[in-house]
Design an enzyme around this catalytic site. Structure first.
Site, mmCIF file in Angstrom:
data_model
loop_
_atom_site.group_PDB
_atom_site.id
_atom_site.type_symbol
_atom_site.label_atom_id
_atom_site.label_comp_id
_atom_site.label_asym_id
_atom_site.label_seq_id
_atom_site.Cartn_x
_atom_site.Cartn_y
_atom_site.Cartn_z
ATOM 1 N N ARG A 100 47.867 -23.508 -13.594
ATOM 2 C CA ARG A 100 48.891 -23.621 -12.555
ATOM 3 C C ARG A 100 50.170 -22.974 -13.063
ATOM 4 N NH1 ARG A 100 48.105 -29.815 -11.497
ATOM 5 N NH2 ARG A 100 47.367 -29.539 -13.622
ATOM 6 N N ASP A 145 53.815 -21.346 -13.423
ATOM 7 C CA ASP A 145 55.125 -21.743 -12.894
ATOM 8 C C ASP A 145 55.755 -20.631 -12.051
ATOM 9 O OD1 ASP A 145 55.422 -24.305 -13.887
ATOM 10 O OD2 ASP A 145 56.171 -23.608 -15.831
ATOM 11 N N ARG A 182 56.249 -20.498 -23.209
ATOM 12 C CA ARG A 182 57.660 -20.107 -23.112
ATOM 13 C C ARG A 182 58.512 -20.834 -24.159
ATOM 14 N NH1 ARG A 182 58.751 -21.180 -17.030
ATOM 15 N NH2 ARG A 182 60.900 -20.833 -17.721
#
Lengths: 255, 255
Positions: free
Chosen positions: B50, B52, B202
């Site tokens: 999923r 972002d 990230r």
């Protein structure tokens, strides 16, 4: 007046081309507007290659004359600041002699044409490649391309709007590479010559696509060249796959 | 109901992420809208990762259940037709068993993070890379990254919103490559694991940028990991440099 050479990268998508036009956005206009924020009355700038609407550049070169002495790095940073948010960036700047000319001092122009050869529509590469869905035979394209290298009358491969005095030019190299990318298969056509005629690269690539897709035998490129007739050319490839990648000078001003 | 696996490429820029939201555009919503043009009442689709808001994919995988039997190529072409002009493309489709699940059958997720390491603002790469202007020391980044590979409690490197039951995961690989592109120097961080925590990649990249720029010594990555404290993490890198490049299954459904 001190003269500076600028190496320029841009996304040609939003522009009507390099050349200034009074009613439409141009790359030249964007850079001249940024220069006008630094000094009043900066003269017009000239570039090595006047790219058409939608054509990109990685290594366009232009020069500008300034009233003040600028450290080249300071000039570059100041221009980049004022170019925001246009997709235009000065990637190098250098002091050059006052008789140096981005266009007339140039000895070589280098172009890249990117074809994305896959069935599914481009997403990340939209606007940055010419997408061809039919599988292309790169060996056949290379056979066709071999006829174009060297000194020829390229009347077939220039726009009827071309303003060059002579259609005779020397194509120094035309190389075709297959590149596997995250998006699949790209075909990269790389070309170099002292100078090119108007629409010459896109006319070459559109013709070679006919060969790669099997519509034309490779020898038909030779026949098209020999015809010296614009009507013998294949379709002109779209601008968004084309990049001016570099300009060669007797001495690299950015070295 | 026949089940199909779809490999999906998208530019995450215009989307609020993969997951359907009633008031904002999502990749899932775009694909479900295209499916609804083919059959009425197609069930919700599920994806392996999923992603972002703003995160891209080259090889996201999802599955869908159809009422009719579709030839996979026909399903792919029909979906791509209805996905226009969204920057989403189905790049492969395959029939899979009814108990095959894009998320639960997956054994590996692969990500790429692209850093454009140059002074001048990105033009063609805008929205596709994280631009870092300070020169990055790749060797130092590799030294820092070495602490992260293997099985660890990654509490430091997961979002406080992360819903995974356990912060313990095994990072199988984290490789850092320097790539010369038309735009200059890119640093490519490639990662693979069975699964990732929310914002893990990230968080890693933002932390490694601190090391590459000299703000952190490489050993501080080890200390941050050992702290098991979200506050010990470096800044979270922005989404536009991140790509879900592929998902691994016991058998590749697209082979």
């Amino acid at each position: 007046m001190p003269r500076y050479a600028l190496k320029v990268e841009y996304d040609g998508g939003p522009f009507s081309g390099w050349q200034w036009q009074d009613d439409r956005p141009s790359v030249q206009g964007a850079i001249e507007a940024a220069l006008a924020r630094l000094e009043r009355g900066v003269p017009r700038i000239g570039a090595a290659g006047r790219t058409d609407a939608g054509v990109h550049a990685r290594g366009q070169v232009c020069h500008c004359d300034m009233a003040k002495d600028w450290a080249p790095g300071t000039l570059m940073n100041a221009l980049n600041h004022h170019l925001k948010p246009s997709p235009v960036a000065i990637v190098a700047a250098a002091s050059v002699p006052e008789d140096w000319h981005a266009r007339f001092s140039a000895r070589e122009r280098r172009y890249l044409f990117r074809i994305l050869n896959r069935r599914a529509r481009a997403t990340m590469e939209a606007g940055q490649v010419w997408q061809v869905q039919r599988p292309l035979d790169v060996d056949a394209m290379r056979q066709g391309a071999a006829h174009l290298v060297g000194r020829h009358d390229f009347t077939t491969f220039r726009s009827t709007m071309c303003q060059a005095k002579s259609p005779v030019k020397t194509l120094d190299a035309l190389d075709i590479a297959e590149v596997e990318t995250g998006a699949g298969r790209e075909i990269h056509v790389s070309l170099s010559a002292r100078s090119f005629l108007h629409n010459q690269v896109r006319s070459f690539v559109g013709t070679l696509e006919k060969v790669g897709s099997g519509s034309w035998p490779p020898e038909r490129v030779r026949e098209a060249l020999d015809a010296r007739d614009r009507a013998a050319c294949g379709p002109v490839a779209p601008p968004q796959g084309l990049y001016l990648t570099g300009v060669g000078y007797p001495e690299d001003p950015f070295a």
